[in-house]
Design a protein around this motif. Structure first.
Motif, short mmCIF file in Angstrom:
data_model
loop_
_atom_site.label_atom_id
_atom_site.label_comp_id
_atom_site.label_asym_id
_atom_site.label_seq_id
_atom_site.Cartn_x
_atom_site.Cartn_y
_atom_site.Cartn_z
N PRO A 56 0.81 -1.23 0.00
CA PRO A 56 0.00 0.00 0.00
C PRO A 56 0.84 1.27 0.00
N LEU A 57 1.95 1.26 0.74
CA LEU A 57 2.84 2.42 0.76
C LEU A 57 3.53 2.60 -0.58
N GLN A 58 3.97 1.49 -1.17
CA GLN A 58 4.62 1.56 -2.48
C GLN A 58 3.66 2.07 -3.55
N GLU A 59 2.42 1.60 -3.54
CA GLU A 59 1.43 2.05 -4.52
C GLU A 59 1.13 3.53 -4.35
N SER A 60 1.08 4.01 -3.14
CA SER A 60 0.87 5.44 -2.90
C SER A 60 2.01 6.27 -3.49
N PHE A 61 3.23 5.81 -3.31
CA PHE A 61 4.42 6.46 -3.86
C PHE A 61 4.35 6.48 -5.39
N VAL A 62 4.00 5.36 -6.00
CA VAL A 62 3.92 5.26 -7.46
C VAL A 62 2.87 6.22 -8.00
N ARG A 63 1.70 6.25 -7.37
CA ARG A 63 0.63 7.13 -7.86
C ARG A 63 1.02 8.60 -7.73
N LEU A 64 1.73 8.95 -6.66
CA LEU A 64 2.15 10.34 -6.49
C LEU A 64 3.14 10.75 -7.58
#
Length: 543
Positions: free
Chosen positions: A277-285
């Motif tokens: 979830p943290l990695q996906e948030s980083f990618v989307r940002l």
């Protein structure tokens, strides 16, 4: 396998596009085992361009009738484009970069070959040993000792050789406590808060399981933590999982500390995202920041939808909770999640920055990163294998360390005079954590670094960053020591997108950055003026 076996084409003519603010660069493109080089030629005024292949996160290739285009998306969030003459040469170079940038062997990575002028192997590796911090603790209290129970890494493979533990608990009890904690991460000292006489301790989850197992030595250890603090001290266990996640962990062998078994301790849940979830948030940002075609209204909504600043808020909130418990409640704090190598370290390191003025100095912050992240066993090689552009999404990757750096940047923005270091140091740590010529962030633990002989065969990042020519880029020219705790506002309206990181390659410098350079120039000129003034001899009369 030799590096030459992976290089299909060693050189080609190419044009490099480095972004909207940098002019294109033409010349001869060369490929080595660790670098991509572009030489502009003898008539050009620009210097040799160099890229560490380990910093490449993903590669895209397109071909036309007589040329090819390679797009390199880097771990530091740069996007580079190479236009190469010849279709076959383009494809060969792209395949070679893919192979060389994804080598998994640690001992064939560039830090084992890097030999910069002015640095000697072994320099700065001794700057931040556990013994150094223990000496500081020993001056403040006699309740703790330095234990070498993990000297051969057999008790806990992710801990360093020496850890700080309650003086009243012997090594045998520590070893039995380790068998009751996931990965052997028994409670150890993270920080002693001298003004209140309380401590910050970290560990992994207890292995209570569905049978609600207990461990007398583990209970003894946490009793000793309270006994070593001020009389009548109580403790809070800050669990970085939700209560539901902790209950589910019990069904698979993990769990939490039972109230009856640990008198004086109260459990608080402050769930922090980790992993995918943290990695996906980083990618989307990063995707949102790189989309230059969207409207202003759409852009303003996208970063909010990424939830990255929500993660920053939760991390700072959990750290403030731990810090307030120590300074204002006079309580001891134990922080853990499941493994104790990610969100646990995030909370303990941020809490120290809030409370400890020494951690906010240049040397103190370097020691904090070394002690609370590198020596404490954050698995950098697993977590930072890729950045935001890779198409692979392994479960073990997560930008936890980047989240820490973002939180530190927020602290620096809200308290611009209280940190001796500036944004430059945070950006450098981000870049080196993902791809570096130094060995500091290699491997996942001290045990692995010992097996790979990292300390004797590579250079320390701290020796490079502490060179005088580097310090101007890293220090805060407005720094004024602040002996008090710094309590950040964690409301979302008080938090900002870290533009210096997420937008650094796609927009011109902000007015604030230009002003920052001007401040540095003023400070530098003032220092030069002082040095140029003649000194007055002590024997001469002074007016």
């Amino acid at each position: 396998m030799e590096f030459s076996d992976l290089i299909r084409t060693g050189r080609a003519q190419a044009k490099l596009l480095r972004g909207p603010e940098a002019p294109p660069l033409r010349g001869t493109l060369c490929l080595t085992g660790h670098h991509l080089l572009l030489s502009p030629g003898p008539q050009a005024t620009s210097e040799l361009w160099l890229l560490l292949l380990r910093s490449v996160d993903s590669i895209e290739k397109r071909v036309a009738s007589d040329s090819g285009t390679i797009t390199l998306r880097c771990k530091d969030l740069r996007v580079l484009q190479l236009e190469i003459e010849g279709v076959e040469a383009s494809l060969d170079i792209a395949r070679s970069i893919e192979a060389l940038s994804s080598l998994e062997s640690v001992i064939t990575s560039f830090p084992f070959f890097y030999r910069p002028k002015g640095l000697r192997l072994g320099d700065a590796w001794h700057f931040h040993p556990p013994e150094r911090y223990y000496k500081r603790v020993a001056r403040e209290t006699n309740a703790w000792r330095l234990s070498e129970v993990n000297e051969d890494f057999s008790v806990c493979p992710s801990y360093p050789r020496a850890v700080i533990v309650p003086r009243s608990v012997d090594d045998g009890a520590l070893a039995r406590s380790a068998r009751f904690r996931q990965g052997g991460r028994f409670p150890v000292l993270s920080y002693h808060h001298a003004p209140s006489g309380t401590v910050l301790v970290r560990s992994s989850q207890p292995l209570t399981g569905p049978q609600k197992r207990r461990c007398a030595e583990d209970e003894e250890l946490l009793r000793a933590v309270l006994a070593g603090a001020r009389p009548g001290a109580r403790g809070f266990i800050v669990d970085t999982r939700s209560s539901q996640a902790a209950k589910q962990a019990r069904m698979t062998g993990g769990g939490t500390e039972a109230k009856a078994a640990y008198p004086g301790w109260k459990r608080l849940h402050r769930p922090l995202e980790r992993g995918q979830p943290l990695q996906e948030s980083f990618v989307r940002l990063v995707e949102a920041c790189g989309d230059l075609q969207q409207s202003t209204d759409s852009w303003l909504r996208r970063p909010e939808g990424c939830c990255w600043l929500a993660h920053v808020k939760e991390a700072l909130s959990a750290a403030c909770l731990a810090a307030q418990g120590m300074e204002r409640e006079g309580a001891c704090i134990l922080v853990h999640g499941a493994e104790g190598t990610d969100s646990t370290l995030l909370v303990t390191s941020l809490a120290q920055l809030i409370l400890d003025p020494l951690s906010r100095t240049m040397a103190g912050f370097q020691e904090l990163v070394e002690r609370e992240w590198i020596q404490a066993g954050h698995p950098f090689q697993l977590r930072c294998a890729h950045s935001a552009f890779s198409h692979a999404r392994p479960k073990h990757e997560a930008p936890t360390f980047l989240l820490f750096l973002d939180c530190v940047w927020q602290l620096g923005r809200q308290f611009p005079l209280s940190l001796e270091f500036g944004e430059g140091l945070l950006l450098a740590l981000f870049e080196h954590a993902y791809a570096s010529p130094f060995g500091t962030f290699l491997c996942n633990s001290e045990k692995e670094r010992c097996l790979c002989e990292v300390r004797t065969r590579t250079h320390s990042l701290w020796s490079g960053l502490n060179q005088p020519k580097e310090q101007r880029k890293l220090r805060n020219p407005l720094y004024a020591p602040n002996p008090l705790a710094i309590w950040p506002s964690v409301e979302l309206q008080s938090l900002r997108l870290w533009q210096g990181l997420f937008l650094r390659w796609i927009r011109p410098p902000e007015p604030s950055e230009v002003a920052w350079e001007k401040v540095w120039q003023i400070v530098t000129d003032k220092e030069k003026t002082k040095l140029s003034q003649p000194t007055v001899s002590a024997s001469e009369p002074q007016l």
